[in-house]
Design a protein around this motif. Sequence first.
Motif, mmCIF file in Angstrom:
data_model
loop_
_atom_site.group_PDB
_atom_site.id
_atom_site.type_symbol
_atom_site.label_atom_id
_atom_site.label_comp_id
_atom_site.label_asym_id
_atom_site.label_seq_id
_atom_site.Cartn_x
_atom_site.Cartn_y
_atom_site.Cartn_z
ATOM 1 N N ILE A 103 24.501 -5.078 25.666
ATOM 2 C CA ILE A 103 25.895 -5.476 25.452
ATOM 3 C C ILE A 103 26.033 -6.286 24.170
ATOM 4 O O ILE A 103 26.940 -6.043 23.344
ATOM 5 N N SER A 438 29.529 -11.214 25.358
ATOM 6 C CA SER A 438 28.324 -10.629 25.953
ATOM 7 C C SER A 438 27.777 -11.526 27.058
ATOM 8 O O SER A 438 27.352 -11.037 28.110
ATOM 9 N N VAL A 441 30.196 -11.162 30.067
ATOM 10 C CA VAL A 441 30.006 -9.887 30.767
ATOM 11 C C VAL A 441 28.657 -9.865 31.465
ATOM 12 O O VAL A 441 28.524 -9.371 32.589
#
Length: 689
Positions: A103, A438, A441
């Motif tokens: 990510i 990132s 998430v």
Amino acid sequence: MLSSIVTRRRGSATGSASSMDENAGVMMLWDHLTRQRSGDEFCSDEDESDDESKKKTRLFHSSSEHSWVNCYTPRCVTARIDRGVICAHRHIIFATVIFFAIICGASIGTTLCVARNYAREAKQMAYHYGTMGRQLLTNQMDTTLNSIHALMHGIYDDEMLRDIPFRIGVADQPGSAPFLSPTDYTLDDEHAGKLRYVRNVTGICDDPTLVENYFKTANVALHAARLHGVFIHHATLLPNGVVCLSSPSLESSGYALGQDLFHDPHDSAIIEKVISSTGALFYGPIQIPRTHKHSNLGVHEPESGVGDIGWEKNHNEWLIYIPIDMPDSRGYAFKNHWGILEVSLDWDKFLHGSGILPFFEQRNDLGFVLKRENGDERSPAAYLARSKGVDKIDPKCFTWVELNYRDTEERWTLGVGVANGYRPPWFCLGIGMSILISLFVTSLFLFSLVTWQSHKDFLLEILPARALHKLCHGEVYAEKFDIVTIFFLDIVGYTRMSSEMQPYQVMKMLNDYFIQVDRLTKKHQIYKVETIGDAYMCVGGCPDRCMSPLGAQRVALFALDVIEMTSSFRLDDGSQLLIRCGINSGRIMAGVVGEIRPHFSLFGDTVNIASRMESTSKSMKIQCSDATYRLLRDAPDYDFNIIERGSITVKGLGEMNTWFVNGATKRRTDDVIMDSEKDKSTQSCDYDR
């Protein structure tokens, strides 16, 4: 799972007191259960140090006058459980790290791609403006060269001008204009050395008709150039390299009349380069000599205060030298050339006339630099022009375009710089936001993994993996096992104890004790089936299959450890707990029954006999059936101390011979090897038969 406790106001003091005691007891049980569920090893000392204060706080709230739902849950419970799941399943850490790398790499890569597109667009914009600026300069230079060529054509058409080189002649040859000697001028010795390269062109270059013809031709060309925004200070003719005619005046050229530049060491290199070139040469900015007084011989003395021979710096002028080739067939001694035309160009007005300065002043985000690539010793300045504030632009943020003018040997480059650079102003913020997004998430991904793994672990605590797999696919799970070993445990005197204890005390006692038993099931790799009241049931060899003697060995060792653990287990009041244990081996059918709260169950007479072995056993004894005795006798790693109890009456089954398992001794390695060799020889004998 206990999530909240509702405290209601009672009408009497007795009701309120009993409600308070009950709620306090339940909350104490909840605290104990959550600590046991999360694992004491994950709790910090700081959290446990606050237990007493938290209990007092909860007792205070539970006895409040108004009814409310106390949803208090220790904040460390979820964190402890999550940490426990992560530590138990290390693949979650690796998956999270890989996910974050993917990510973060994707988000940073996207940011870099957008930044690269921004840089490409900035370069394209700079190149676009560079080409437009080049076109403006090229148009202005074309106008300048056209004006100069118009002047040259006027010289071609005038016969008197074409004859000047023949009248002046080549230096030091018979019939040519001689160099001035010290007797030809009245200057002192200091100036005499500086005029030794001046030739006597009296009667040639000062011919009124010749001067008038040149002025007319030059004025027309210079006036036409001014109309197009090109300002030329002077245009000087150098036939055979000798200063002869200049417009608008000789004073404006900075030369002395008759000065032979070809023999003057200060200018000879320039003249040599001009006559050997194929086009116009540009020099500047340079120091140009300015003289303003005439002597009787045409030698010009400098103004006072200017310098010895009138040199003054003018960084706004360019000198353009063009070799003149006449179209006639007459031979010229000056390197096959008629001579040279020198033009002085006002550089500032040239730039303003081209429109490049106002063109870039309209863009605050751009700046330009005009650079000369073929400079010489008389034009040390490499940068010809630049916009305001261009020094603040990073040199790496310039896009360069070349300017090649026709009929010249000049090589100029125009650099257009982006004030903000090729890197977007939000680049660092974008990278930071990419990392933060990132991380966010990834935290959601980690939470999802932990939640999914927690649910999976919870389901695996309830159902075996194979049963869970089939149920998830909508299939019915039912499996037959030929020989397994079942264990039952029961607390002696549980009915009496439960009647003398508070409910939460009973629950706490059972939870503390059965947690210890659960740990022993994991240690001996047997499967816990269920607990019913004070009864505990587990099985060896199911649902994970193994050799029948090995399954019986595991269950027997587990039972011995349970007896040992129970002997050291104490209740809150210090009393000892007593249990009965029973073991039986045989065939069973395992399956999951129902859709609501599905339960893994064992079916068959083997289960009933194991239950009877427990109910007919003695306190702190492990009673097993004949089937289990035969399996333990063939145990692969241990020798069990088994004493025959004899025949007992079993309800529903009649008389049965049972045994007590009192202990176990681990075999030596040599004995195990000998037994394995003995088994192999027995099998080979069986094969021979």
